[in-house]
Design a protein around this motif. Structure first.
Motif, PDB file in Angstrom:
ATOM      1  N   ILE A  27       0.863  -1.185   0.000  1.00  0.00           N
ATOM      2  CA  ILE A  27       0.000   0.000   0.000  1.00  0.00           C
ATOM      3  C   ILE A  27       0.898   1.235   0.000  1.00  0.00           C
ATOM      4  CG2 ILE A  27      -1.679   1.304   1.365  1.00  0.00           C
ATOM      5  CD1 ILE A  27      -2.670  -1.434   2.436  1.00  0.00           C
ATOM      6  N   SER A  28       0.641   2.168  -0.896  1.00  0.00           N
ATOM      7  CA  SER A  28       1.510   3.336  -1.037  1.00  0.00           C
ATOM      8  C   SER A  28       0.889   4.628  -0.518  1.00  0.00           C
ATOM      9  CB  SER A  28       1.911   3.522  -2.508  1.00  0.00           C
ATOM     10  OG  SER A  28       0.762   3.690  -3.321  1.00  0.00           O
ATOM     11  N   ALA A  29      -0.407   4.642  -0.239  1.00  0.00           N
ATOM     12  CA  ALA A  29      -1.070   5.854   0.247  1.00  0.00           C
ATOM     13  C   ALA A  29      -2.428   5.465   0.818  1.00  0.00           C
ATOM     14  CB  ALA A  29      -1.232   6.883  -0.881  1.00  0.00           C
ATOM     15  N   ASP A  30      -3.093   6.424   1.433  1.00  0.00           N
ATOM     16  CA  ASP A  30      -4.411   6.142   2.022  1.00  0.00           C
ATOM     17  C   ASP A  30      -5.492   7.058   1.450  1.00  0.00           C
ATOM     18  OD1 ASP A  30      -3.710   8.538   3.180  1.00  0.00           O
ATOM     19  OD2 ASP A  30      -3.825   7.831   5.254  1.00  0.00           O
ATOM     20  N   ARG A  31      -5.293   7.490   0.205  1.00  0.00           N
ATOM     21  CA  ARG A  31      -6.296   8.302  -0.493  1.00  0.00           C
ATOM     22  C   ARG A  31      -6.513   7.740  -1.888  1.00  0.00           C
ATOM     23  NH1 ARG A  31      -5.160  14.755   0.678  1.00  0.00           N
ATOM     24  NH2 ARG A  31      -5.416  14.670   2.956  1.00  0.00           N
ATOM     25  N   LEU A  32      -7.733   7.844  -2.364  1.00  0.00           N
ATOM     26  CA  LEU A  32      -8.037   7.412  -3.721  1.00  0.00           C
ATOM     27  C   LEU A  32      -7.674   8.509  -4.714  1.00  0.00           C
ATOM     28  CD1 LEU A  32     -11.563   5.830  -3.133  1.00  0.00           C
ATOM     29  CD2 LEU A  32      -9.459   4.580  -3.644  1.00  0.00           C
ATOM     30  N   PRO A  33      -7.244   8.133  -5.905  1.00  0.00           N
ATOM     31  CA  PRO A  33      -6.954   9.148  -6.932  1.00  0.00           C
ATOM     32  C   PRO A  33      -8.249   9.810  -7.415  1.00  0.00           C
ATOM     33  CG  PRO A  33      -6.775   6.945  -7.864  1.00  0.00           C
ATOM     34  CD  PRO A  33      -6.971   6.766  -6.387  1.00  0.00           C
ATOM     35  N   GLY A  34      -8.105  11.021  -7.890  1.00  0.00           N
ATOM     36  CA  GLY A  34      -9.259  11.744  -8.407  1.00  0.00           C
ATOM     37  C   GLY A  34      -9.475  11.570  -9.891  1.00  0.00           C
ATOM     38  N   ALA A  82      -2.649   1.888 -12.304  1.00  0.00           N
ATOM     39  CA  ALA A  82      -1.995   3.158 -12.619  1.00  0.00           C
ATOM     40  C   ALA A  82      -1.039   3.551 -11.493  1.00  0.00           C
ATOM     41  CB  ALA A  82      -3.042   4.249 -12.843  1.00  0.00           C
ATOM     42  N   ASP A  83      -0.086   4.401 -11.808  1.00  0.00           N
ATOM     43  CA  ASP A  83       0.916   4.812 -10.826  1.00  0.00           C
ATOM     44  C   ASP A  83       0.293   5.481  -9.609  1.00  0.00           C
ATOM     45  OD1 ASP A  83       2.962   3.839 -12.411  1.00  0.00           O
ATOM     46  OD2 ASP A  83       3.364   5.781 -13.368  1.00  0.00           O
ATOM     47  N   ASP A  84      -0.827   6.195  -9.797  1.00  0.00           N
ATOM     48  CA  ASP A  84      -1.417   6.924  -8.666  1.00  0.00           C
ATOM     49  C   ASP A  84      -2.428   6.100  -7.889  1.00  0.00           C
ATOM     50  OD1 ASP A  84      -3.384   6.846 -10.604  1.00  0.00           O
ATOM     51  OD2 ASP A  84      -3.915   8.972 -10.455  1.00  0.00           O
ATOM     52  N   PHE A  85      -2.652   4.827  -8.288  1.00  0.00           N
ATOM     53  CA  PHE A  85      -3.577   3.993  -7.523  1.00  0.00           C
ATOM     54  C   PHE A  85      -2.803   3.401  -6.339  1.00  0.00           C
ATOM     55  CE2 PHE A  85      -6.011   0.119  -6.550  1.00  0.00           C
ATOM     56  CZ  PHE A  85      -7.253   0.708  -6.350  1.00  0.00           C
ATOM     57  N   PRO A  86      -3.289   3.572  -5.102  1.00  0.00           N
ATOM     58  CA  PRO A  86      -2.437   3.303  -3.937  1.00  0.00           C
ATOM     59  C   PRO A  86      -2.422   1.875  -3.423  1.00  0.00           C
ATOM     60  CG  PRO A  86      -4.493   4.320  -3.229  1.00  0.00           C
ATOM     61  CD  PRO A  86      -4.538   4.274  -4.733  1.00  0.00           C
ATOM     62  N   PHE A  87      -3.269   0.982  -3.962  1.00  0.00           N
ATOM     63  CA  PHE A  87      -3.399  -0.341  -3.373  1.00  0.00           C
ATOM     64  C   PHE A  87      -2.966  -1.434  -4.354  1.00  0.00           C
ATOM     65  CE2 PHE A  87      -7.261   2.087  -1.796  1.00  0.00           C
ATOM     66  CZ  PHE A  87      -6.583   2.639  -0.713  1.00  0.00           C
ATOM     67  N   PRO A  88      -2.324  -2.490  -3.859  1.00  0.00           N
ATOM     68  CA  PRO A  88      -1.957  -3.596  -4.753  1.00  0.00           C
ATOM     69  C   PRO A  88      -3.188  -4.353  -5.227  1.00  0.00           C
ATOM     70  CG  PRO A  88      -1.371  -4.110  -2.476  1.00  0.00           C
ATOM     71  CD  PRO A  88      -1.855  -2.686  -2.483  1.00  0.00           C
ATOM     72  N   LEU A  89      -3.299  -4.517  -6.515  1.00  0.00           N
ATOM     73  CA  LEU A  89      -4.487  -5.137  -7.110  1.00  0.00           C
ATOM     74  C   LEU A  89      -4.695  -6.563  -6.617  1.00  0.00           C
ATOM     75  CD1 LEU A  89      -6.799  -4.974  -9.239  1.00  0.00           C
ATOM     76  CD2 LEU A  89      -5.157  -5.841 -10.892  1.00  0.00           C
ATOM     77  N   LEU A  90      -3.621  -7.356  -6.527  1.00  0.00           N
ATOM     78  CA  LEU A  90      -3.763  -8.766  -6.212  1.00  0.00           C
ATOM     79  C   LEU A  90      -4.177  -9.009  -4.765  1.00  0.00           C
ATOM     80  CD1 LEU A  90      -0.796 -10.329  -8.203  1.00  0.00           C
ATOM     81  CD2 LEU A  90      -3.218 -10.254  -8.814  1.00  0.00           C
ATOM     82  N   GLY A  91      -4.136  -7.985  -3.918  1.00  0.00           N
ATOM     83  CA  GLY A  91      -4.587  -8.169  -2.544  1.00  0.00           C
ATOM     84  C   GLY A  91      -6.026  -7.766  -2.288  1.00  0.00           C
ATOM     85  N   LEU A  92      -6.712  -7.252  -3.297  1.00  0.00           N
ATOM     86  CA  LEU A  92      -8.073  -6.771  -3.090  1.00  0.00           C
ATOM     87  C   LEU A  92      -9.067  -7.931  -2.999  1.00  0.00           C
ATOM     88  CD1 LEU A  92      -8.149  -3.786  -5.627  1.00  0.00           C
ATOM     89  CD2 LEU A  92      -7.622  -3.737  -3.172  1.00  0.00           C
ATOM     90  N   VAL A  93     -10.108  -7.737  -2.175  1.00  0.00           N
ATOM     91  CA  VAL A  93     -11.161  -8.737  -2.001  1.00  0.00           C
ATOM     92  C   VAL A  93     -12.487  -8.110  -2.424  1.00  0.00           C
ATOM     93  CG1 VAL A  93     -12.364 -10.254  -0.377  1.00  0.00           C
ATOM     94  CG2 VAL A  93      -9.912  -9.786  -0.068  1.00  0.00           C
TER      95      VAL A  93
END
Length: 283
Positions: A27-34, A82-93
């Protein structure tokens, strides 16, 4: 929020998107991109026919209500790698999915899709956000999907208790089907979702699952196809919550209310395992 839109001629290749997904593990940040993505995507007749066969939809001249999800899948992947998306895709549920059919999905050769993320909230196991996908034709909006995704380990201010999950009432059996050991690979071939937890026991064990599990959107599509006589052609929402995963291979039982403007459903396995609950309602 003022959203910044990127208009694409076509989504990036799925192979390149999966390579990007595999390279991000933290996880790289705690905000969603706009930002959001928009793209015109055409219906591929051979793929549509294969999807109908896979999920048992009749060829009635309309797109299955879950098929725009398949059309937009690469665009969703591109947004979430995308570079500004803060969460790793493969860990999402995938916790929850709501599809709204605002107008009939007939005589469609292509749709203009828009995808974006919204509604980041604390959860007992991390945080959740909504992945929103909208589809327009030449008249305007005719389909919308909201997928609630869990980000495990995300730390947000104002933590939340895990929401209570009520046991749904018993319902009459509508049908049952057998999810065989290769359904994850067959769904991936048609729909492009090659998450390793669905492909084989060996790849699923790398992510903590003892066996491969069925795609949640395959289970939802199978339920929607089985209940097509319960629903109108448009003006309705079909919503499900995913509970325990369907381990492959296994038999599942779909139970549902009688046909009508609104109703409820549940998908059960053996030994009292509840896989999915849901409902439909008029818009």
């Amino acid at each position: 929020m003022s959203r910044h839109w990127h208009d694409l001629h076509s989504p990036a290749s799925r192979a390149s998107l999966y390579l990007r997904a595999a390279s991000k593990r933290k996880i790289s940040a705690d905000r969603l991109p706009g930002d959001g993505l928009r793209c015109l995507i055409g219906v591929q007749p051979d793929n549509l026919a294969a999807y109908r066969r896979l999920c048992h939809f009749a060829d009635d001249g309309r797109l299955p209500a879950t098929y725009p999800h398949v059309m937009a899948f690469s665009l969703q992947l591109q947004l979430m790698t995308a570079d500004d998306f803060p969460f790793p895709l493969l860990g999402l549920v995938h916790l929850h999915n709501r599809i709204e059919v605002l107008r009939p999905l007939g005589a469609i050769e292509g749709l203009r899709f828009a995808v974006y993320t919204d509604n980041l909230q604390a959860h007992a196991k991390g945080g959740t956000f909504d992945l929103v996908t909208e589809a327009e034709d030449g008249i305007g909006l005719l389909w919308r999907e909201t997928s609630r995704m869990l980000v495990r380990g995300l730390k947000l201010e104002g933590g939340a208790d895990e929401p209570a999950e009520d046991e749904p009432a018993a319902l009459p059996e509508a049908t049952r089907w057998y999810a065989d050991s290769d359904i994850g690979r067959r769904y991936a071939k048609v729909c492009g979702d090659y998450n390793p937890i669905h492909l084989s026991a060996a790849s699923a064990r790398l992510f903590g699952f003892p066996t491969a599990i069925a795609h949640g959107m395959w289970s939802k599509a199978m339920a929607l196809a089985a209940l097509r006589g319960h629903l109108p052609h448009s003006g309705y929402a079909f919503e499900v919550g995913f509970r325990k995963p369907v381990r492959l291979p296994s038999e599942v039982v779909l139970s549902a209310s009688e046909a009508g403007p609104q109703g409820t459903l549940r998908l059960d396995g053996h030994s009292g395992v509840l896989h999915m609950v849901g409902h439909w309602e008029p818009l």
